[in-house]
Write an enzyme that holds these catalytic residues in place. Structure first.
Site, PDB file in Angstrom:
ATOM      1  N   TYR A  12       1.454   9.395  -5.426  1.00 43.83           N
ATOM      2  CA  TYR A  12       1.810   8.027  -5.132  1.00 43.83           C
ATOM      3  C   TYR A  12       0.834   6.888  -5.584  1.00 43.83           C
ATOM      4  CZ  TYR A  12       2.389   3.940  -2.256  1.00 43.83           C
ATOM      5  OH  TYR A  12       2.222   2.620  -1.246  1.00 43.83           O
ATOM      6  N   LYS A  65       7.455   6.182   6.353  1.00 43.72           N
ATOM      7  CA  LYS A  65       8.490   6.805   5.645  1.00 43.72           C
ATOM      8  C   LYS A  65       9.313   8.012   6.950  1.00 43.72           C
ATOM      9  CE  LYS A  65       6.324   5.029   2.650  1.00 43.72           C
ATOM     10  NZ  LYS A  65       5.224   5.342   1.627  1.00 43.72           N
TER      11      LYS A  65
HETATM   12  C1  LIG Z   1       4.468   5.290   0.636  1.00 46.76           C
HETATM   13  C2  LIG Z   1       3.078   6.126   0.576  1.00 46.76           C
HETATM   14  C3  LIG Z   1       1.879   6.744   0.881  1.00 46.76           C
HETATM   15  C4  LIG Z   1       0.898   5.075   1.375  1.00 46.76           C
HETATM   16  O1  LIG Z   1       1.626   4.733   2.674  1.00 46.76           O
HETATM   17  P1  LIG Z   1       1.409   3.653   3.199  1.00 46.76           P
HETATM   18  O2  LIG Z   1       2.072   3.386   4.959  1.00 46.76           O
HETATM   19  O3  LIG Z   1       2.368   2.573   2.702  1.00 46.76           O
HETATM   20  O4  LIG Z   1       0.156   2.662   3.066  1.00 46.76           O
HETATM   21  C5  LIG Z   1       1.230   8.083   1.080  1.00 46.76           C
HETATM   22  N1  LIG Z   1       1.469   8.632   0.402  1.00 46.76           N
HETATM   23  C6  LIG Z   1       2.812   8.476  -0.295  1.00 46.76           C
HETATM   24  C7  LIG Z   1       3.883   9.632  -1.194  1.00 46.76           C
HETATM   25  C8  LIG Z   1       3.812   7.484   0.163  1.00 46.76           C
HETATM   26  O5  LIG Z   1       5.043   7.635  -0.650  1.00 46.76           O
END
Ligand SMILES: *Cc1c(COP(=O)(O)O)cnc(C)c1O
Length: 382
Positions: A104, A200
């Site tokens: 990410y 997510k």
């Molecule tokens: C979105 C995401 C993050 C970061 O998370 P946030 O909730 O946006 O701070 C870390 N790892 C992965 C794989 C992500 O998709």
């Protein structure tokens, strides 16, 4: 832990032993919107003192997530990045980490710009293709991965890496955001610590930011508990409640989104301007066999490549039902342009080395009727 996974998304077994007298019998867990807790006298705490340390609503979502990932604990943070930033406090200047190169973008930005300044060293390796053991040094403390990776959907063998980290006495840390514990449980495969952006699939509705750390050992649990109370990035009571509510439907959302992703992957492959569809559920994907051994599903993330930058931009401008936005894992289907969004801050050479070009698009497939998704893409392609 004898309830099945789906039931554990809704119920904590320890609370189902008797009639729920607590909280006036409220079925929905209350939001304890309080910063502090009253004491009846010295040494007479209710178990809660101050919400930075712990709050009952946050504790509830932490217990649910710990149960789903089968960890010794789970700690809820204000975002995925807050969780990862706190986790990096486990390391000291001079420590070395081996990280997968296709992470990410925000994690790469944190490692390269914040943690490196504080004396932590990083080596990035394509762990789906390259040898990892030869990169281990005397000061290596951990290996950090996501699988499938973001956005190129490379699959990394978690069991093989866990064998390696155990041999060298270092930690294996797995960001399990893309599959969620519904499809993959890294601690069961030998990882020491699981990371989530709860924003997510766990939250699942594109409405709340959250993050989790799920330790697999008592030592990590103790150290992380100290860090969350000291650095203070814990999840708020209201957002904890939203994530609790989201998790209730995790299994049925994951199933439906995956089914849609399979259909879209097949459909995209047959479209004229599409040069590559990368979905680990397709048999031609190089990680397909490993994926079948370590996960119970393939997820709802797919990446595809079109034949020109102009075509990619036209598609992004013309989608309507599918929204052109960052993020993933929610009920609504999103299309993301990694070069200008999630991976904009990753140096161009590294981006191109990873295959993230101006022709690459990422879909987070939601739970809409798949015929409407296809119709939207068909119209946008014309
Ligand atoms: C979105 C995401 C993050 C970061 O998370 P946030 O909730 O946006 O701070 C870390 N790892 C992965 C794989 C992500 O998709």
């Amino acid at each position: 832990m004898s309830y099945e996974f789906d039931t554990r998304c809704l119920h904590l077994e320890e609370q189902d032993q008797a009639f729920p007298a607590a909280n006036y019998g409220a079925l929905s867990f209350p939001i304890y919107q309080t910063s502090t807790f009253v004491h009846a006298g010295v040494g007479k705490s209710t178990g809660y003192d101050y919400s930075r340390l712990q709050n009952p609503t946050r504790e509830q979502v932490e217990k649910i997530v710990a149960g789903l990932e089968e960890g010794t604990d789970a700690l809820a943070f204000a975002s995925g990045m807050a969780a990862i930033a706190t986790l990096m406090e486990l390391f000291s200047p001079g420590d070395h980490l081996i990280v997968d190169e296709d992470l990410y973008g925000g994690s790469i930005r944190l490692f390269q710009n914040v943690n490196r300044k504080n004396g932590i060293e990083f080596t990035s390796v394509n762990m789906s293709r390259e040898d990892v053991e030869s990169q281990i040094r005397p000061n290596t403390k951990a290996i950090y991965i996501e699988t499938p990776t973001n956005p190129m959907m490379n699959v990394i063998d978690i069991r093989a890496l866990a064998k390696l980290t155990k041999k060298h006495g270092i930690w294996l840390i797995v960001d399990n955001t893309f599959l969620s514990p519904y499809f993959q449980k890294p601690l069961q495969l030998g990882a020491d610590l699981v990371v989530h952006s709860g924003t997510k699939f766990l939250g699942g509705h594109n409405d709340t930011l959250a993050g989790f750390l799920v330790p697999g050992t008592e030592e990590l649990k103790e150290r992380l508990r100290f860090l969350i109370k000291t650095t203070g990035a814990g999840l708020s009571p209201f957002d904890s409640w939203l994530i609790l509510r989201g998790i209730k439907t995790l299994p049925i959302r994951m199933e439906r989104a995956q089914e849609n992703a399979f259909t879209l992957a097949g459909w995209l492959k047959a479209q004229p301007h599409i040069t590559r569809v990368i979905y680990p559920g397709l048999e031609e994907h190089p990680g397909y066999e490993i994926m079948k051994q370590q996960a119970s599903g393939f997820g709802a993330m797919l990446t595809f490549e079109v034949d020109s930058e102009a075509y990619a931009q036209k598609l992004l401008e013309n989608v309507r039902l599918i929204h052109f936005a960052e993020s993933l894992g929610g009920t609504e289907t999103l299309i993301t342009y990694p070069v200008t969004q999630t991976h904009a801050d990753v140096p161009k050479e590294q981006r191109e080395h990873n295959g993230i070009t101006e022709r690459v698009l990422r879909l987070s497939v939601g739970i809409e009727n798949v015929n409407d998704l296809i119709a939207d893409l068909q119209r946008a392609f014309r």
